[in-house]
Design an enzyme around this catalytic site. Sequence first.
Site, PDB file in Angstrom:
ATOM      1  CD1 TRP A   1      -0.205  -1.470   3.175  1.00 64.63           C
ATOM      2  CD2 TRP A   1       0.515   0.646   3.319  1.00 64.63           C
ATOM      3  NE1 TRP A   1       0.551  -1.359   4.318  1.00 64.63           N
ATOM      4  CE2 TRP A   1       0.995  -0.070   4.431  1.00 64.63           C
ATOM      5  CE3 TRP A   1       0.836   2.009   3.209  1.00 64.63           C
ATOM      6  CZ2 TRP A   1       1.789   0.520   5.423  1.00 64.63           C
ATOM      7  CZ3 TRP A   1       1.627   2.592   4.184  1.00 64.63           C
ATOM      8  CH2 TRP A   1       2.088   1.851   5.272  1.00 64.63           C
ATOM      9  CG  ASN A   2       5.088   1.222   0.792  1.00 60.18           C
ATOM     10  OD1 ASN A   2       4.756   0.537  -0.174  1.00 60.18           O
ATOM     11  ND2 ASN A   2       6.311   1.179   1.300  1.00 60.18           N
TER      12      ASN A   2
ATOM     13  NE  ARG B   1      10.237  -1.650  -7.031  1.00 59.84           N
ATOM     14  CZ  ARG B   1      10.735  -1.078  -5.928  1.00 59.84           C
ATOM     15  NH1 ARG B   1      11.481   0.001  -6.020  1.00 59.84           N
ATOM     16  NH2 ARG B   1      10.466  -1.559  -4.761  1.00 59.84           N
TER      17      ARG B   1
ATOM     18  CE  LYS C   1      -3.081  -9.798  -2.231  1.00 59.11           C
ATOM     19  NZ  LYS C   1      -3.242  -8.484  -1.573  1.00 59.11           N
TER      20      LYS C   1
ATOM     21  N   GLY D   1       6.473  -6.729   0.362  1.00 60.66           N
ATOM     22  CA  GLY D   1       5.774  -6.628   1.650  1.00 60.66           C
ATOM     23  C   GLY D   1       6.702  -7.081   2.761  1.00 60.66           C
ATOM     24  CB  SER D   2       6.019  -7.949   6.258  1.00 57.94           C
ATOM     25  OG  SER D   2       5.219  -9.111   6.156  1.00 57.94           O
TER      26      SER D   2
ATOM     27  CD  GLU E   1      11.248  -4.180  -2.000  1.00 59.90           C
ATOM     28  OE1 GLU E   1      11.726  -4.270  -0.839  1.00 59.90           O
ATOM     29  OE2 GLU E   1      10.468  -3.306  -2.352  1.00 59.90           O
ATOM     30  CG  LEU E   2      10.828 -10.286   1.451  1.00 59.74           C
ATOM     31  CD1 LEU E   2      11.277 -11.608   2.050  1.00 59.74           C
ATOM     32  CD2 LEU E   2       9.332 -10.291   1.182  1.00 59.74           C
TER      33      LEU E   2
ATOM     34  CB  CYS F   1      10.941  -1.606   2.530  1.00 55.29           C
ATOM     35  SG  CYS F   1      11.048  -1.396   0.789  1.00 55.29           S
TER      36      CYS F   1
ATOM     37  CD  GLU G   1      10.553  -2.600   7.049  1.00 63.44           C
ATOM     38  OE1 GLU G   1       9.733  -3.544   7.071  1.00 63.44           O
ATOM     39  OE2 GLU G   1      10.845  -1.988   6.019  1.00 63.44           O
TER      40      GLU G   1
HETATM   41  C1  SIN Z   1       9.245   0.242  -0.767  1.00 63.79           C
HETATM   42  O1  SIN Z   1       9.054   0.870   0.254  1.00 63.79           O
HETATM   43  O2  SIN Z   1       8.871  -0.935  -0.870  1.00 63.79           O
HETATM   44  C2  SIN Z   1       9.933   0.817  -1.980  1.00 63.79           C
HETATM   45  C3  SIN Z   1      10.311   2.218  -1.879  1.00 63.79           C
HETATM   46  C4  SIN Z   1      11.054   2.704  -3.095  1.00 63.79           C
HETATM   47  O3  SIN Z   1      10.972   2.127  -4.178  1.00 63.79           O
HETATM   48  O4  SIN Z   1      11.754   3.692  -2.962  1.00 63.79           O
END
Ligand code: SIN
Length: 467
Positions: free
Chosen positions: A147-148, A156, A171, A225-226, A247-248, A281, A372
Amino acid sequence: MAPDGLFIGGAWRQAASAFEVLDPATGRVAARVADATARDALQALDAAADAQPSWAATAPRARAEILRRAYELVTERAEALARLATRELGRPLAESRAEVAYAADFLRWFSEEAVRVGGEHRTAPSGDYRIVTARVPVGPCYLITPWNFPLAMVTRKVAPALAAGCTVILKPAEATPLSALALAELLAEAGVPDGVVNVVPTTAPAEVTGALLGDGRLRKLSFTGSTEVGRLLLAQSAGGVLRASMELGGNAPFLVFDDADVAAAVEGAVTAKMRNSGQSCVAANRFLVHEAVAEEFTGALRERLAALEVGREVGPLIDGDAVERVDGLVGDAKRRGAEIRLGGAPHAGPGWFYPPTLLTGVPEDAAITRQEIFGPVAAVAAYPDEPSMVAAANAAPAGLVAFLFTRDLGRAMRVGAALEAGMVGVNRGLVSNAAAPFGGVKQSGLGREGGLEGIDEYLEVKYLAVP
Ligand code: SIN
């Protein structure tokens, strides 16, 4: 009117039920969106599997031009897309505008990469045949986005998948599905054929994911995600021996050495900490500062953070649970001896805001150094020398990104090599770029997104032995 249905096989449809998307800046309902079931998800997989052969056979130049057109459409409609992202994320419009530009860049970058997928032609060492390799699409992919950054995390994944010739089922996070749905509409307008991109927002992620991962037609999972959820998904993907990109979570150390330009380090810290209110992240999680400059750095950082206006410059957290969690981390650090130099308690509201917060003297056993934060809290600890700073930086099981500030190029290279991270920012607080390989080591994930490497996640190497 933003799309609010499921997008399957090139058509919009409503589902048996819908769910509410809330604006975190107000707590009010921002939209209602169709809620996919496992059955809907399998229909999306039917569409993706049917479209896979013809999309893979589509000329790379044609795929590239569709992605380029999508880039142009995102750029033309940047303001509307930014407003939509702000509607679902509640954050300041300036941040959403920056995200839209970042998201568009993945479409442009991979439109350029689509025509550069190569192979090899070699003579076998024995000399009696040739080794010919091609890179071919993996097949239908399931993409799970967070969601961020509701648009950029989608482009991406979608852009390299499409560039490589893969079809997708996406999703998006249930908290922020609107940007993904708007992108689906725009991709169709750019010329993406029916069934190549399918979008299934859902409040039943376990059922939807279980159904897709259990179906032999799916060939790849890409998740952001996490680490906790990533581990479960990896285990689930083992059944179908799926290709997986993960991508955790991160726990980024931000090292400020005694020879750093402290003013530049403070600016880098504000970027690395405050982008998206710390909900990234790659946000700086632990500030490890040489004791010779610790007070100078902390004082200047406090001043910069104190000047940020909550609501106008600092957006909300995603929900009330996030506010509680961040506040719990601050409370734990305080109980263990950290000093609160700024902020330190939730904002009165409305909305789920937490003010910029600065903690000093944070002990290594505080939960905030191990988890985190995903919030606007800067936790600073002072160290006597380079080895202790590097050791503290590497103590975390995560290894996504690290930042270091020094004027000494030799030290930058030495420490950059020693840091256990997939990415290192040297004298800058932001590394993200569509043209760079984004990804982590250790428990921060598998694979890379963006850069020259990003498209490889969606390609298999096929070898022909030719006499
Ligand atoms: C992320 O928080 O998963 C990616 C952030 C970014 O691409 O800069």
